[in-house]
Design a protein around this motif. Sequence first.
Motif, PDB file in Angstrom:
ATOM      1  N   ARG A 152      24.692  36.972  48.422  1.00 26.48           N
ATOM      2  CA  ARG A 152      26.588  36.551  48.797  1.00 26.48           C
ATOM      3  C   ARG A 152      26.445  36.546  47.302  1.00 26.48           C
ATOM      4  O   ARG A 152      26.170  36.277  45.846  1.00 26.48           O
ATOM      5  CB  ARG A 152      26.213  35.396  49.119  1.00 26.48           C
ATOM      6  CG  ARG A 152      25.720  33.973  48.289  1.00 26.48           C
ATOM      7  CD  ARG A 152      26.675  32.974  49.295  1.00 26.48           C
ATOM      8  NE  ARG A 152      26.712  32.060  48.577  1.00 26.48           N
ATOM      9  CZ  ARG A 152      26.869  31.230  47.414  1.00 26.48           C
ATOM     10  NH1 ARG A 152      27.651  32.152  46.548  1.00 26.48           N
ATOM     11  NH2 ARG A 152      26.244  30.002  47.098  1.00 26.48           N
ATOM     12  N   LYS A 153      27.755  36.885  47.518  1.00 25.65           N
ATOM     13  CA  LYS A 153      28.785  37.507  46.116  1.00 25.65           C
ATOM     14  C   LYS A 153      28.567  35.948  45.290  1.00 25.65           C
ATOM     15  O   LYS A 153      29.078  34.868  46.027  1.00 25.65           O
ATOM     16  CB  LYS A 153      30.059  38.136  46.489  1.00 25.65           C
ATOM     17  CG  LYS A 153      30.180  39.751  46.206  1.00 25.65           C
ATOM     18  CD  LYS A 153      31.369  39.985  46.228  1.00 25.65           C
ATOM     19  CE  LYS A 153      31.815  41.812  46.523  1.00 25.65           C
ATOM     20  NZ  LYS A 153      32.815  42.239  46.436  1.00 25.65           N
ATOM     21  N   GLN A 154      28.846  35.369  43.770  1.00 23.93           N
ATOM     22  CA  GLN A 154      29.185  34.462  43.438  1.00 23.93           C
ATOM     23  C   GLN A 154      30.430  34.471  42.954  1.00 23.93           C
ATOM     24  O   GLN A 154      30.854  35.779  42.914  1.00 23.93           O
ATOM     25  CB  GLN A 154      28.277  34.498  41.982  1.00 23.93           C
ATOM     26  CG  GLN A 154      26.706  33.959  42.496  1.00 23.93           C
ATOM     27  CD  GLN A 154      25.578  34.136  41.561  1.00 23.93           C
ATOM     28  OE1 GLN A 154      25.519  34.975  40.307  1.00 23.93           O
ATOM     29  NE2 GLN A 154      24.562  33.455  41.733  1.00 23.93           N
ATOM     30  N   SER A 155      30.569  33.138  42.707  1.00 23.31           N
ATOM     31  CA  SER A 155      31.959  33.004  42.699  1.00 23.31           C
ATOM     32  C   SER A 155      32.245  33.291  40.924  1.00 23.31           C
ATOM     33  O   SER A 155      31.299  32.283  39.730  1.00 23.31           O
ATOM     34  CB  SER A 155      32.897  31.814  42.982  1.00 23.31           C
ATOM     35  OG  SER A 155      31.894  30.471  42.537  1.00 23.31           O
ATOM     36  N   LEU A 156      33.347  33.110  40.288  1.00 19.80           N
ATOM     37  CA  LEU A 156      33.441  32.195  38.816  1.00 19.80           C
ATOM     38  C   LEU A 156      33.143  31.045  38.041  1.00 19.80           C
ATOM     39  O   LEU A 156      32.646  31.641  37.147  1.00 19.80           O
ATOM     40  CB  LEU A 156      34.915  32.603  38.453  1.00 19.80           C
ATOM     41  CG  LEU A 156      35.462  33.042  36.880  1.00 19.80           C
ATOM     42  CD1 LEU A 156      33.953  34.260  36.738  1.00 19.80           C
ATOM     43  CD2 LEU A 156      36.498  33.033  36.497  1.00 19.80           C
ATOM     44  N   GLU A 157      32.696  30.111  39.106  1.00 18.10           N
ATOM     45  CA  GLU A 157      32.612  29.076  38.922  1.00 18.10           C
ATOM     46  C   GLU A 157      30.944  29.020  38.901  1.00 18.10           C
ATOM     47  O   GLU A 157      30.160  28.814  37.889  1.00 18.10           O
ATOM     48  CB  GLU A 157      32.998  27.784  39.944  1.00 18.10           C
ATOM     49  CG  GLU A 157      34.653  28.046  39.887  1.00 18.10           C
ATOM     50  CD  GLU A 157      35.627  28.904  40.365  1.00 18.10           C
ATOM     51  OE1 GLU A 157      34.803  29.402  40.718  1.00 18.10           O
ATOM     52  OE2 GLU A 157      36.310  28.575  39.646  1.00 18.10           O
ATOM     53  N   GLU A 158      30.653  29.342  40.087  1.00 16.42           N
ATOM     54  CA  GLU A 158      28.382  29.669  39.902  1.00 16.42           C
ATOM     55  C   GLU A 158      28.744  30.396  38.551  1.00 16.42           C
ATOM     56  O   GLU A 158      27.055  30.139  38.179  1.00 16.42           O
ATOM     57  CB  GLU A 158      29.168  30.498  41.233  1.00 16.42           C
ATOM     58  CG  GLU A 158      28.790  29.398  41.960  1.00 16.42           C
ATOM     59  CD  GLU A 158      28.816  29.728  43.776  1.00 16.42           C
ATOM     60  OE1 GLU A 158      27.837  29.669  44.844  1.00 16.42           O
ATOM     61  OE2 GLU A 158      28.888  31.157  44.119  1.00 16.42           O
ATOM     62  N   MET A 159      28.918  31.945  38.395  1.00 15.80           N
ATOM     63  CA  MET A 159      28.860  32.206  37.100  1.00 15.80           C
ATOM     64  C   MET A 159      29.238  31.622  36.093  1.00 15.80           C
ATOM     65  O   MET A 159      27.696  31.763  35.385  1.00 15.80           O
ATOM     66  CB  MET A 159      29.355  33.284  36.966  1.00 15.80           C
ATOM     67  CG  MET A 159      29.687  34.568  38.434  1.00 15.80           C
ATOM     68  SD  MET A 159      30.788  35.232  38.076  1.00 15.80           S
ATOM     69  CE  MET A 159      31.131  36.233  36.758  1.00 15.80           C
ATOM     70  N   TYR A 186      35.470  40.615  35.494  1.00 17.49           N
ATOM     71  CA  TYR A 186      35.334  39.955  36.636  1.00 17.49           C
ATOM     72  C   TYR A 186      36.964  39.676  37.365  1.00 17.49           C
ATOM     73  O   TYR A 186      37.232  40.689  38.282  1.00 17.49           O
ATOM     74  CB  TYR A 186      34.838  38.562  37.526  1.00 17.49           C
ATOM     75  CG  TYR A 186      34.565  37.509  38.370  1.00 17.49           C
ATOM     76  CD1 TYR A 186      34.298  37.765  39.205  1.00 17.49           C
ATOM     77  CD2 TYR A 186      35.866  37.266  38.807  1.00 17.49           C
ATOM     78  CE1 TYR A 186      33.502  37.745  40.466  1.00 17.49           C
ATOM     79  CE2 TYR A 186      36.076  36.300  39.649  1.00 17.49           C
ATOM     80  CZ  TYR A 186      34.956  36.591  41.122  1.00 17.49           C
ATOM     81  OH  TYR A 186      34.895  35.574  41.608  1.00 17.49           O
ATOM     82  N   ARG A 187      37.934  39.642  36.682  1.00 14.97           N
ATOM     83  CA  ARG A 187      39.253  39.590  37.170  1.00 14.97           C
ATOM     84  C   ARG A 187      40.227  40.395  37.429  1.00 14.97           C
ATOM     85  O   ARG A 187      40.429  40.778  38.286  1.00 14.97           O
ATOM     86  CB  ARG A 187      39.693  38.683  36.292  1.00 14.97           C
ATOM     87  CG  ARG A 187      39.404  37.028  36.216  1.00 14.97           C
ATOM     88  CD  ARG A 187      40.992  35.625  34.999  1.00 14.97           C
ATOM     89  NE  ARG A 187      39.797  34.303  35.150  1.00 14.97           N
ATOM     90  CZ  ARG A 187      40.054  34.261  35.272  1.00 14.97           C
ATOM     91  NH1 ARG A 187      41.030  34.452  36.872  1.00 14.97           N
ATOM     92  NH2 ARG A 187      39.552  32.352  35.784  1.00 14.97           N
TER      93      ARG A 187
END
Length: 204
Positions: A15-22, A49-50
Amino acid sequence: MSMSAEINMEEMMIRKQSLEEMKEIYDGMMIRHFPEDEIKPFRVIEKGYREGRYICYGLYADSEPGKCLAYAWMCDILEENWILLDYYAVTESLRGQGVGSWFLKQILSGSYTQDMPVIIEVEDPDYAADEKEKEKQLRRIDFYLRNGVQETEIRAQVFQVHYSIMVALGQKERQTFEEESLKNAYFVFYSHVPGHVKIGTDIG
């Protein structure tokens, strides 16, 4: 899922990761997985990312959906119809069990890359600091070759880091690629550090 248990790929999800997970991976894992001089500032990753250009996928087990087992961070270079695989790593406890190969093949299958060709940088073993480092770099190249990635004669230098350039050409009937297009894509990717990038078959 116990890491000592037999790996069941059917339990895995991508799954895609969120910025927080990154950010958690960047702060806690990447320094173990990559040389310090290959880790770019997180603000550069966050900016991509943004902008929607930097896409990050993580591998997770159904039983531990919050624990990242492997990650593939990529950048769309749509101007030249390429993707660059920026960071790819598997957690230490899962290495040598086929997880890295399985995950890489899924990522490069086309579903996650819009079936665009993928640029993969690997450290050039000709510039290894010692034999131990050279052996490690050759193993990494062999890993990609075993999983369908192709070697090229193209070399690159970013600041003081030397790379061999490999490519994954996707699922289309694509046997070749245009070197100029790849080089242009590479310069687009590193446009935040102009003057510090060389790429070609003879970069001196």
